[in-house]
Design an enzyme around this catalytic site. Sequence first.
Site, PDB file in Angstrom:
ATOM      1  N   HIS A  68      39.872  34.777  34.311  1.00  0.00           N
ATOM      2  CA  HIS A  68      38.802  34.299  35.186  1.00  0.00           C
ATOM      3  C   HIS A  68      38.651  32.796  35.037  1.00  0.00           C
ATOM      4  O   HIS A  68      38.618  32.061  36.014  1.00  0.00           O
ATOM      5  CB  HIS A  68      37.489  35.009  34.836  1.00  0.00           C
ATOM      6  CG  HIS A  68      36.302  34.470  35.562  1.00  0.00           C
ATOM      7  ND1 HIS A  68      36.104  34.654  36.910  1.00  0.00           N
ATOM      8  CD2 HIS A  68      35.261  33.723  35.132  1.00  0.00           C
ATOM      9  CE1 HIS A  68      34.988  34.061  37.277  1.00  0.00           C
ATOM     10  NE2 HIS A  68      34.451  33.481  36.224  1.00  0.00           N
ATOM     11  N   TYR A  84      40.311  43.769  28.950  1.00  0.00           N
ATOM     12  CA  TYR A  84      39.737  44.733  29.889  1.00  0.00           C
ATOM     13  C   TYR A  84      40.687  45.176  31.001  1.00  0.00           C
ATOM     14  O   TYR A  84      40.321  46.018  31.816  1.00  0.00           O
ATOM     15  CB  TYR A  84      38.454  44.160  30.520  1.00  0.00           C
ATOM     16  CG  TYR A  84      38.613  42.801  31.161  1.00  0.00           C
ATOM     17  CD1 TYR A  84      39.108  42.663  32.451  1.00  0.00           C
ATOM     18  CD2 TYR A  84      38.263  41.634  30.479  1.00  0.00           C
ATOM     19  CE1 TYR A  84      39.252  41.420  33.045  1.00  0.00           C
ATOM     20  CE2 TYR A  84      38.404  40.386  31.057  1.00  0.00           C
ATOM     21  CZ  TYR A  84      38.890  40.284  32.337  1.00  0.00           C
ATOM     22  OH  TYR A  84      39.035  39.044  32.939  1.00  0.00           O
ATOM     23  N   ARG A 121      43.689  38.561  40.867  1.00  0.00           N
ATOM     24  CA  ARG A 121      43.655  37.405  39.978  1.00  0.00           C
ATOM     25  C   ARG A 121      44.647  37.651  38.844  1.00  0.00           C
ATOM     26  O   ARG A 121      44.379  38.406  37.909  1.00  0.00           O
ATOM     27  CB  ARG A 121      42.229  37.244  39.427  1.00  0.00           C
ATOM     28  CG  ARG A 121      41.977  35.936  38.698  1.00  0.00           C
ATOM     29  CD  ARG A 121      40.691  36.023  37.898  1.00  0.00           C
ATOM     30  NE  ARG A 121      40.896  36.802  36.681  1.00  0.00           N
ATOM     31  CZ  ARG A 121      39.994  37.616  36.138  1.00  0.00           C
ATOM     32  NH1 ARG A 121      38.824  37.811  36.716  1.00  0.00           N
ATOM     33  NH2 ARG A 121      40.257  38.263  35.016  1.00  0.00           N
TER      34      ARG A 121
END
Length: 402
Positions: A301, A310, A297
């Site tokens: 998100h 992160y 990805r």
Amino acid sequence: MTVESTAARKPRRSSGTKRAAGAASARKTAAATAQPHDAEPQLVQLLTPEGERVEAGDNPDVAEFAPFVADITTEDLRGLYRDMVLTRRFDGEATALQRQGELGLWASLLGQEAAQIGSGRALRDDDYVFPTYREHGVAWCRGVDPTNLLGMFRGVNHGGWDPTTNNFHLYTIVIGSQTLHATGYAMGVAKDGADSAVIAYFGDGASSQGDVAEAFTFSAVYNSPVVFFCQNNQWAISEPTERQMRVPLYQRAQGFGFPGVRVDGNDVLACLAVTRWALDRARRGEGPTLVEAFTYRMGAHTTSDDPTKYRRDEETAAWEAKDPILRLKAHLLATGGADDAFFEELEAESETLGKRVREVVRSMPDPDTMAIFENVYADGHALVDEERAQFAAYLASFEEGH
């Protein structure tokens, strides 16, 4: 079928006392069974990141799956490239519209175009699709107008298309629940004696949901003609895959009694081939298959997420080099399958699509405020009537200046 991952190998026996040996063994088992986040996966690949076709040689996976794309012509390759480019452009416009306040939320597919277009183009018209909320590329393949995907994210409808028109179910927000819907639908297909297949899309994070395990169980027991297509994009929001599972995801299928295959999710040809193979199995009455499309990805998100909190920049950069669109473009250029005129024409088409998406979204009419109370009960209900009256009075209070 697929080469076993190092995650399936047993750790060596350690030396020392029994307790030390047990502790060391446990640590080694955990290290061996956790899929390294930056490790190169062993998977089905027909097109390298440099755009070169993979020859069969001694690779049994290539020998098994390459025949499923033997009919793909240069024109077909250009079509797959066009699909991915236009899907990415639409996705980019939707992200921009959300940032401008035109959409409440958006879930981007950036980086996952090959997995979605490859699998989407493997489907027949009579197959049925159960998506999550990110399958914009599959929707494109099913003929759903991309602007129809945006109504729910703008808050003007609950899904802007008729699922029966394109055999493409409405987007599912509840994580993993669509795998159960797909399994039940596939059970019905089998009982009807049809030779069509069903495909359910979900992510690596959803594979930890109980709904998915239940779907695997029922589909295996009833030999349902369903393909479970998992886009493993490495992150369940901010949770990496090594904290979600102890073995490669595709191996989970073994415990339920049906095959699992890991495919390069950035290779549109491999995704097309493996999905065709799995769908053929389903149509022949051989039951379910789990396809793990190993991809990444590239974006957030959703637009409410910040992946810089992160994820390491080095990790993202490494996956940028595996970009599915650049991969196929390199192949087309190297083989003479497309020229500058093709790419320029596609760029113009992309601009036209982007403009249309912006215009349609901004002109979407607001829904009737009171429509929320309609169709709750077939014959009406006293409590709903009371709530409708209270809400109408509340809205009227603003008009009266209170």
